[in-house]
Design a protein around this motif. Structure first.
Motif, PDB file in Angstrom:
ATOM      1  N   HIS A 139       0.769  -1.158  -0.051  1.00  0.00           N
ATOM      2  CA  HIS A 139       0.004  -0.054  -0.112  1.00  0.00           C
ATOM      3  C   HIS A 139       0.782   1.181   0.188  1.00  0.00           C
ATOM      4  CE1 HIS A 139      -2.671  -3.056   1.515  1.00  0.00           C
ATOM      5  NE2 HIS A 139      -3.623  -2.426   1.189  1.00  0.00           N
ATOM      6  N   ARG A 140       2.118   1.216  -0.512  1.00  0.00           N
ATOM      7  CA  ARG A 140       2.961   2.331  -0.144  1.00  0.00           C
ATOM      8  C   ARG A 140       2.385   3.510  -1.085  1.00  0.00           C
ATOM      9  NH1 ARG A 140       8.517   1.992   1.199  1.00  0.00           N
ATOM     10  NH2 ARG A 140       9.266   3.974   1.537  1.00  0.00           N
ATOM     11  N   THR A 141       1.936   3.238  -2.093  1.00  0.00           N
ATOM     12  CA  THR A 141       1.466   4.616  -3.032  1.00  0.00           C
ATOM     13  C   THR A 141       0.585   5.307  -2.304  1.00  0.00           C
ATOM     14  OG1 THR A 141      -0.042   3.214  -4.221  1.00  0.00           O
ATOM     15  CG2 THR A 141       2.122   3.335  -5.147  1.00  0.00           C
ATOM     16  N   GLU A 142      -0.315   4.787  -1.337  1.00  0.00           N
ATOM     17  CA  GLU A 142      -1.195   5.510  -0.644  1.00  0.00           C
ATOM     18  C   GLU A 142      -1.054   6.135   0.486  1.00  0.00           C
ATOM     19  OE1 GLU A 142      -4.298   2.550   0.780  1.00  0.00           O
ATOM     20  OE2 GLU A 142      -3.936   1.044  -1.105  1.00  0.00           O
ATOM     21  N   PHE A 143       0.286   5.919   0.706  1.00  0.00           N
ATOM     22  CA  PHE A 143       1.072   6.579   1.973  1.00  0.00           C
ATOM     23  C   PHE A 143       2.253   7.007   1.333  1.00  0.00           C
ATOM     24  CE2 PHE A 143      -1.946   3.363   3.558  1.00  0.00           C
ATOM     25  CZ  PHE A 143      -2.417   3.931   4.620  1.00  0.00           C
ATOM     26  N   PRO A 144       2.370   8.073   0.725  1.00  0.00           N
ATOM     27  CA  PRO A 144       3.731   8.609   0.063  1.00  0.00           C
ATOM     28  C   PRO A 144       4.604   9.461   1.075  1.00  0.00           C
ATOM     29  CG  PRO A 144       1.718  10.342  -0.313  1.00  0.00           C
ATOM     30  CD  PRO A 144       1.235   9.123   0.301  1.00  0.00           C
ATOM     31  N   SER A 145       4.194   9.382   2.724  1.00  0.00           N
ATOM     32  CA  SER A 145       5.151  10.046   3.573  1.00  0.00           C
ATOM     33  C   SER A 145       5.570   8.915   4.539  1.00  0.00           C
ATOM     34  CB  SER A 145       4.059  10.988   4.590  1.00  0.00           C
ATOM     35  OG  SER A 145       2.907  10.400   4.966  1.00  0.00           O
ATOM     36  N   LEU A 146       5.307   7.840   4.185  1.00  0.00           N
ATOM     37  CA  LEU A 146       5.739   6.548   4.779  1.00  0.00           C
ATOM     38  C   LEU A 146       7.162   6.229   4.544  1.00  0.00           C
ATOM     39  CD1 LEU A 146       3.975   4.615   6.837  1.00  0.00           C
ATOM     40  CD2 LEU A 146       3.970   3.016   5.010  1.00  0.00           C
ATOM     41  N   ILE A 147       7.941   5.985   5.610  1.00  0.00           N
ATOM     42  CA  ILE A 147       9.205   5.611   5.529  1.00  0.00           C
ATOM     43  C   ILE A 147       9.540   4.381   6.326  1.00  0.00           C
ATOM     44  CG2 ILE A 147      11.730   6.312   6.257  1.00  0.00           C
ATOM     45  CD1 ILE A 147      10.989   9.184   5.958  1.00  0.00           C
ATOM     46  N   ILE A 148       9.988   3.370   5.574  1.00  0.00           N
ATOM     47  CA  ILE A 148      10.304   2.060   5.947  1.00  0.00           C
ATOM     48  C   ILE A 148      11.733   1.667   6.009  1.00  0.00           C
ATOM     49  CG2 ILE A 148       9.989  -0.445   5.996  1.00  0.00           C
ATOM     50  CD1 ILE A 148       7.269   0.212   4.546  1.00  0.00           C
ATOM     51  N   GLU A 149      12.568   1.701   7.179  1.00  0.00           N
ATOM     52  CA  GLU A 149      13.751   1.522   7.367  1.00  0.00           C
ATOM     53  C   GLU A 149      14.275   0.115   7.738  1.00  0.00           C
ATOM     54  OE1 GLU A 149      16.308   5.206   7.844  1.00  0.00           O
ATOM     55  OE2 GLU A 149      14.724   5.240   9.516  1.00  0.00           O
ATOM     56  N   ALA A 150      15.434  -0.447   7.406  1.00  0.00           N
ATOM     57  CA  ALA A 150      16.045  -1.600   7.933  1.00  0.00           C
ATOM     58  C   ALA A 150      16.906  -1.072   9.011  1.00  0.00           C
ATOM     59  CB  ALA A 150      16.951  -2.135   7.123  1.00  0.00           C
ATOM     60  N   THR A 151      16.722  -1.481  10.462  1.00  0.00           N
ATOM     61  CA  THR A 151      17.398  -0.859  11.469  1.00  0.00           C
ATOM     62  C   THR A 151      17.982  -2.030  12.418  1.00  0.00           C
ATOM     63  OG1 THR A 151      15.295  -1.032  12.661  1.00  0.00           O
ATOM     64  CG2 THR A 151      15.871   1.185  11.619  1.00  0.00           C
ATOM     65  N   PRO A 152      18.904  -1.852  13.110  1.00  0.00           N
ATOM     66  CA  PRO A 152      19.603  -2.846  13.886  1.00  0.00           C
ATOM     67  C   PRO A 152      18.602  -3.247  15.059  1.00  0.00           C
ATOM     68  CG  PRO A 152      20.797  -0.974  14.210  1.00  0.00           C
ATOM     69  CD  PRO A 152      19.655  -0.555  13.054  1.00  0.00           C
ATOM     70  N   LYS A 153      18.243  -4.315  15.287  1.00  0.00           N
ATOM     71  CA  LYS A 153      17.158  -4.671  16.379  1.00  0.00           C
ATOM     72  C   LYS A 153      18.175  -5.423  17.450  1.00  0.00           C
ATOM     73  CE  LYS A 153      13.203  -7.545  17.266  1.00  0.00           C
ATOM     74  NZ  LYS A 153      12.375  -8.691  16.569  1.00  0.00           N
ATOM     75  N   ARG A 154      18.019  -5.232  18.526  1.00  0.00           N
ATOM     76  CA  ARG A 154      18.545  -5.709  19.995  1.00  0.00           C
ATOM     77  C   ARG A 154      18.065  -7.298  19.984  1.00  0.00           C
ATOM     78  NH1 ARG A 154      23.492  -4.818  21.292  1.00  0.00           N
ATOM     79  NH2 ARG A 154      24.243  -4.112  23.341  1.00  0.00           N
ATOM     80  N   ARG A 155      19.022  -8.091  20.179  1.00  0.00           N
ATOM     81  CA  ARG A 155      18.703  -9.599  20.615  1.00  0.00           C
ATOM     82  C   ARG A 155      19.557 -10.131  21.468  1.00  0.00           C
ATOM     83  NH1 ARG A 155      20.220 -14.531  18.163  1.00  0.00           N
ATOM     84  NH2 ARG A 155      18.590 -16.006  18.276  1.00  0.00           N
ATOM     85  N   TYR A 156      18.784 -10.943  22.399  1.00  0.00           N
ATOM     86  CA  TYR A 156      19.633 -11.763  23.467  1.00  0.00           C
ATOM     87  C   TYR A 156      19.478 -13.177  23.136  1.00  0.00           C
ATOM     88  CZ  TYR A 156      18.841  -6.991  25.210  1.00  0.00           C
ATOM     89  OH  TYR A 156      18.742  -5.545  25.413  1.00  0.00           O
TER      90      TYR A 156
END
Length: 590
Positions: A139-156
């Motif tokens: 649905h990206r075109t419906e939400f042009p102000s959306l930013i999806i980023e790959a980020t480091p996620k903490r894991r134990y």
């Protein structure tokens, strides 16, 4: 009416002057805008056209003493929105909530983030799942102000096994943003909560980077890459701890899901924390990106209190494990030696005033020496020893042995133990006639107004295991700190160690905790619990004459000290008899 020719000329000149001045003013303004302030206007234009998107830095890895991973970073996703106003954001989120699960609280939280910092993209999902990202991309075109980023996620990787010391990360809150400690932080950023993550936040944080996206007049993203060079995030360096992850796993497996209590294992000469465990435990991975209300409710409604660190926050009467402190204080005063006997033999109890104080063994121990009293844990002997010492000297001795102080471990939220500072404590609390010298009897056997953490008792036993110096517990490799607290000579310390070895023998209270080929020295304790079953204690070290490990175990409602001694024995045996662990190479890992 006709004008005189001179008036016409005068008006013409005036008009010419006005036109000239106007042209000069326009030229000046044009020159200032196009030449003198061109950089400023260009920057403003860029700001309107380009929006800065933060790139989170990877937190520092956390390793155990052999290079095994305690905390790492794995790929994750965050979802943010560039919104020009709170109303616009709310409208976008309400539409977004029709395609992914967004609770009403999530929307309100996002609006608050925008109001705190309108120049940053507003984080909507700090830890979005792959499924959520997949739906949003459709649905990206419906939400042009959306930013999806790959980020480091903490894991134990070991999850609940390390929760007693590692902590977790979470989004910074309003209160923290307003504090001086976090003045450099921005809304939506992650910080360490509890444990090592909080204690070493500055070292683990890393440096945030940024990239720029191009937006139109309505804040919609029209180009994501190439608008301006990115500023790369810098990961934080790794943190090397003293934790022995193999031992930590062993301890956690022994407690399982059924036992309640805590364990601390220290290297006696340096205070290095080999293991620290609190049971039951919780999974810190489930706090990353925001803990679910269902899981948090489950933890908070559990009567065993999984979120309460029993190793360093719980205070319990140390019971007979404290008798070594009573013996050491009396020896420092020159009141007893190892062959000393008390005037009244143990017949199962002791009468003081109009009260009868029981020994744990109703049959009594007879006339015993100090060494035998330690091995058999004779309460009657220590009642009389406490009275011989006097209350004021016992209290002063406890203060000197630091039973009123935290251990100083490098973890947040350690509880201060309880020990009366002087006789005046009782006068102020109960009034001069509101108490009796009977408090001395209770204190001498580790009861009464003497409550200690498991960690603090382990610290005291590092002094018994070495030359009388107590080591400050350290989870992370720093500078070991030792303070001599026992004014006993080598022969006296060796005598106490011999007596403690008798505890874990056929002559003592923890015969079932013996280790084949290793002499374990320690002391059992059974702490009275007026409302439920008694708590079980054991604190000891091994090998007796060259200690490599100090272990303190407290079993909530474990009923008798030998139950804790058996666990301590298994921990010591595993540590001393396992095959050598080859260190992993973590050089250059940041």
């Amino acid at each position: 009416m006709s004008l005189h020719p001179n008036d016409i000329q005068r008006r013409g000149r005036l008009a010419a002057v006005l036109v000239t001045l106007s042209l000069v003013a326009l030229a000046t303004g044009f020159f200032r805008a196009q030449v003198l302030e061109s950089a400023s206007y260009q920057l403003s234009s860029e700001k309107n056209r380009l929006r800065e998107v933060p790139i989170p830095a990877a937190r520092g890895m956390i390793y155990d003493r052999h290079g095994q991973i305690i905390a790492e970073n794995v790929p994750g996703y965050s979802v943010s929105i560039l919104a020009p106003s709170a109303d616009s954001l709310q409208a976008t989120l309400e539409r977004l909530a029709t395609i992914i699960d967004l609770a009403p609280g999530d929307i309100q939280s996002a609006v608050r983030r925008l109001r705190r910092d309108p120049n940053r993209p507003t984080v909507v999902l700090a830890d979005a799942s792959f499924d959520q990202v997949s739906v949003l991309e459709e649905h990206r075109t419906e939400f042009p102000s959306l930013i999806i980023e790959a980020t480091p996620k903490r894991r134990y990787p070991d999850g609940p096994i390390v929760s007693a010391f590692v902590g977790y990360t979470a989004e910074i809150n309003d209160s923290e943003l307003n504090s001086a400690e976090y003045k450099a932080y921005k809304s939506g950023q992650q910080i360490g909560r509890a444990g090592l993550e909080q204690q070493y936040e500055r070292e683990l944080r890393g440096t945030e980077g940024s990239r720029f996206v191009e937006v139109d007049a309505r804040g919609r993203v029209v180009r994501e890459a190439g608008s301006r060079p990115d500023r790369l995030a810098q990961a934080a360096p790794a943190l090397q701890t003293n934790i022995d992850l193999d031992l930590q796993r062993f301890v956690a497996s022994y407690f399982g899901d059924s036992l309640v209590g805590g364990v601390v294992a220290l290297e006696p000469k340096t205070g290095e924390v080999l293991a620290i465990h609190s049971a039951p435990t919780f999974d810190p991975n489930r706090f990353i990106g925001g803990v679910s209300s269902a899981y948090y409710k489950e933890l908070t409604e559990d009567a065993r209190r999984p979120l309460y660190n029993k190793a360093m926050q719980g205070r319990y009467p140390p019971a007979s494990t404290f008798k070594l402190a009573t013996a050491a204080m009396a020896m420092e005063e020159g009141l007893v030696d190892f062959d000393s006997r008390m005037p009244q033999p143990c017949t199962g109890g002791y009468t003081f005033g109009n009260r009868y104080f029981r020994c744990w063994d109703k049959k009594g121990h007879g006339s015993v020496t100090l060494s035998q009293a330690i091995a058999k844990s004779c309460d009657v002997f220590f009642y009389q020893l406490g009275l011989r010492m006097t209350l004021s000297k016992m209290l002063a001795g406890g203060v000197k042995l630091r039973f009123r102080e935290k251990s100083g471990i490098d973890l947040p939220n350690e509880t201060t133990p309880q020990w009366p500072y002087a006789v005046d404590y009782f006068n102020k609390r109960y009034g001069a006639k509101g108490w009796s010298n009977a408090v001395t009897l209770n204190l001498s056997i580790g009861q009464g107004e003497n409550t200690q953490t498991i960690l603090n008792m382990a610290r005291f036993y590092t002094a018994l295991a070495t030359d009388g110096s107590a080591a400050r517990p350290e989870v992370v490799k720093r500078n070991p700190d030792r303070v001599r607290i026992l004014d006993l000579d080598a022969k006296q310390l060796a005598g106490l160690r011999d007596a403690m070895a008798d505890v874990v023998s056929g002559r003592g209270t923890a015969a079932s905790a013996q280790i084949e080929g290793v002499i374990l020295a320690g002391k059992t304790g059974t702490a009275q619990n007026e409302t439920e079953k008694d708590h079980a204690w054991f604190v000891g070290f091994a090998p007796k004459d060259d200690p490599k490990i100090v272990v303190a175990v407290m079993l909530w409602q474990g009923e008798h000290g030998y139950a804790a001694a058996r666990i301590a024995s298994k921990v010591v045996e595993h540590y001393l008899k396992r095959p050598a662990i080859q260190p992993a190479n973590v050089e250059g890992d940041n």
